[in-house]
Design an enzyme around this catalytic site. Structure first.
Site, PDB file in Angstrom:
ATOM      1  N   LEU A  72       0.832  -1.201   0.000  1.00 39.56           N
ATOM      2  CA  LEU A  72       0.000   0.000   0.000  1.00 39.56           C
ATOM      3  C   LEU A  72       0.864   1.248   0.000  1.00 39.56           C
ATOM      4  O   LEU A  72       0.599   2.220  -0.729  1.00 39.56           O
ATOM      5  CB  LEU A  72      -0.926  -0.041   1.217  1.00 39.56           C
ATOM      6  CG  LEU A  72      -1.856   1.168   1.398  1.00 39.56           C
ATOM      7  CD1 LEU A  72      -2.795   1.323   0.204  1.00 39.56           C
ATOM      8  CD2 LEU A  72      -2.651   1.031   2.703  1.00 39.56           C
ATOM      9  N   GLU A  73       1.892   1.245   0.809  1.00 44.24           N
ATOM     10  CA  GLU A  73       2.790   2.408   0.876  1.00 44.24           C
ATOM     11  C   GLU A  73       3.532   2.602  -0.449  1.00 44.24           C
ATOM     12  O   GLU A  73       3.719   3.746  -0.900  1.00 44.24           O
ATOM     13  CB  GLU A  73       3.779   2.214   2.021  1.00 44.24           C
ATOM     14  CG  GLU A  73       3.116   2.204   3.389  1.00 44.24           C
ATOM     15  CD  GLU A  73       4.026   1.704   4.490  1.00 44.24           C
ATOM     16  OE1 GLU A  73       3.725   1.928   5.668  1.00 44.24           O
ATOM     17  OE2 GLU A  73       5.065   1.071   4.145  1.00 44.24           O
TER      18      GLU A  73
END
Length: 604
Positions: free
Chosen positions: A510-511
């Site tokens: 996600l990051e």
């Protein structure tokens, strides 16, 4: 009285007998070869020696003939003006020179016969090859000279560079020069001799590049035995072959000859010579104490005679007339084009002195149509201070090498110094809260490195504001929204990949996706920190897409623990600029950052 009468009668009888013997001997009688040979060997009586002595004039070039073709050998003695008193065909005898220098008289026949000053082979066979001697005798004088006859076998294949259809030629082609856009008439070599020996007029056929006159244009035509060129063009050049067929004593004979036609410049063009170099504006640069070479080039248009010249003169005297050995001249041919020549004359002056500048140097060209001269202009070359220049170049080179070495050694330090003095602090140009957001592999050695070393040094020693999701996120929030918000509020995204990083559904993935989107938008930069080497095959698709814009910093273990190591310097180059603490601008930025944090917390 009776004795006197008897004596007078005896004298009269002796005189008449001598006269009758002299009239019985032919005027041009020559001694037989055997007599010549015996005389040369030193045998025979004294009167025979005087009659048999024959002067040998050596050997001439001779002739070449193809087997089966007609040919004739001219006696080379007839081409010597000193033997004009002996040049009578009725005094000419032919012999064949056999091994051992033995002369064998020629047995004349229909095929091998004597015609005036020629020995005719009609046709030649392989056995005719060898050396032949022609001998001229008149009264007590005798001269002989040898010539060689080479009989060549007819080639089965075309010669190198030729065509299958080209007729073979044993005799070297004659040369003919025809002006462009002009005309001339060509005779087949040896055609006139064949006409004198033939029973009827010979038949001559011309060929050029295997094409007969029937396939030519009106610019070239065959008129009888001759070839008439009415309008010469460049592609009409080359070897023209003429084949002559005739009959003699009922035998069909033939031979082939060649004429090499070359196009020369038209007659209507100017034929006066001209100087191409030096031009009127050209200036020769000379240096005192060195050798100076002055070059002159002249153009000589084609003329029938090759009476042309090019030379240098110094103060009106040709170079070869000067007493000074320092001056010398040499000429060379540069090139030719359609008979026009470019010639070059070079004047060499050794150890050029200052007084040589006062001399006059003229280049001149001449042919039978005109004359031109041009004076060369000389200028002394400005001498540069060689020692000072060499020292300056050496110092400049040494300084350049020293600066290059210093830059290679202290490159990171110099870049950090430059950034600290001239780059803009990003805290003054944006409203973001964090300098760097760190994304790392959970439950791994990378997590220990991030929380134990990387975060501590960045916050406590280098003064950066660091965002770590597991530490800075508020309980009860949505992970996706919180991650996107934290990444958007950071100026850099530091990626510390490890085993299992960015796998499907992980926080790292996600990051990473949020960072790639920010990189594409132009408001976020990515930094790849390799704690341990990671093969590129293990990178996920998002990481491969961003690899071009990634700045990579590698951890070198114990060598990277000190703050002065290359790891921390390279990392500071990728992070935002931080000025030394204690400045007014730094305090103002800290106050603004605190106010922004309070406002964001109230909004939450």
């Amino acid at each position: 009285m009776t004795s006197c009468v008897f004596l007078l009668v005896s004298l009269l009888v002796a005189t008449v007998t001598a006269a009758l013997q002299a009239s019985a001997e032919p005027p041009g009688a020559c001694p037989p070869p055997a007599a010549v040979a015996s005389t040369e060997n030193g045998h025979g009586s004294e009167p025979a020696l005087k009659r048999a002595r024959c002067h040998d004039r050596g050997e001439s070039a001779g002739v070449r003939v193809l087997e089966g073709e007609a040919a004739w050998l001219r006696c080379p003695l007839f081409r010597q003006p000193s033997l004009s008193n002996l040049s009578s065909a009725r005094d000419l005898l032919w012999y064949r020179l056999l091994p051992g220098q033995h002369l064998e008289p020629i047995t004349h026949s229909v095929r091998l016969s004597k015609e005036d000053d020629m020995l005719c082979f009609q046709p030649a066979v392989a056995e005719d090859a060898g050396r032949y001697v022609c001998q001229l005798c008149h009264r007590s004088e005798c001269v002989k000279m040898a010539a060689r006859v080479s009989v060549l076998r007819r080639p089965r294949a075309a010669p190198e560079g030729g065509r299958e259809c080209d007729l073979p030629v044993a005799v070297a082609p004659a040369r003919a020069l025809i002006p462009l856009q002009g005309g001339d008439v060509l005779d087949c070599p040896d055609w006139r001799e064949a006409r004198q020996m033939a029973d009827a007029a010979p038949v001559v056929t011309w060929y050029h590049e295997c094409v007969e006159p029937s396939g030519w244009t009106s610019d070239r035509q065959q008129a009888g035995a001759r070839l008439e060129v009415h309008y010469m063009l460049d592609h009409y050049q080359g070897v023209y072959r003429c084949q002559v067929h005739y009959r003699r004593a009922g035998r069909a004979l033939h031979f082939t000859r060649g004429v090499n036609v070359t196009a020369v410049s038209p007659v209507f063009l100017p034929k006066e010579p001209s100087i191409l170099q030096p031009t009127a504006e050209h200036v020769f640069s000379v240096k005192l104490g060195s050798d100076v070479r002055l070059v002159c080039r002249g153009h000589f248009p084609y003329l029938d005679s090759a009476n042309w010249s090019i030379w240098w003169s110094v103060d009106g005297y040709a170079a070869d007339q000067l007493a000074d050995p320092r001056f010398s001249a040499s000429n060379r041919h540069v090139r030719s084009d359609h008979g026009d020549r470019i010639e070059e004359s070079a004047l060499l002056i050794r150890d050029f002195a200052s007084e040589d500048l006062g001399e006059t140097y003229d280049c001149s060209v001449r042919n039978r149509r005109g004359f031109q001269t041009r004076r060369a202009r000389l200028e002394e070359e400005a001498s540069a201070p060689s020692l000072e220049l060499a020292c300056g170049l050496a110092v400049t080179l040494a300084l350049s090498l020293a600066l290059l070495a210093l830059y290679r050694v202290f490159r990171l330090e110099l870049l950090l110094l430059y950034r600290s003095r001239f780059d803009t602090d990003e805290r003054h140009t944006d409203s973001k809260d964090f300098d760097v957001y760190i994304s790392y592999a959970r439950n791994s050695e990378e997590e220990k490195f991030v929380l134990g070393t990387l975060r501590r040094v960045l916050e406590n020693h280098l003064g950066y504001s660091v965002c770590i999701f597991d530490r800075d996120s508020l309980p009860g929030g949505t992970i996706t929204d919180e991650t996107l918000r934290f990444v958007a509020r950071s100026r850099r995204l530091a990626l510390v990949p490890g085993p299992g990083y960015a796998r499907q559904g992980s926080q790292g993935l996600l990051e990473l996706k949020a960072g790639v989107d920010g990189l594409a938008g132009g408001h976020l930069r990515l930094i790849l920190i390799q704690y341990e080497p990671v093969r590129r095959q293990e990178w996920v698709r998002e990481l491969r897409r961003a690899r071009v814009a990634l700045a990579t910093v590698r951890w070198r273990g114990d060598r990277s623990r000190e703050l002065t190591s290359r790891f921390w310097k390279k990392l500071r180059l990728e992070l935002p600029v931080r000025r030394p603490p204690g400045t007014d601008r730094d305090e103002e930025a800290g106050l603004m950052r605190t106010a922004n944090r309070r406002q964001s917390s109230l909004c939450v």
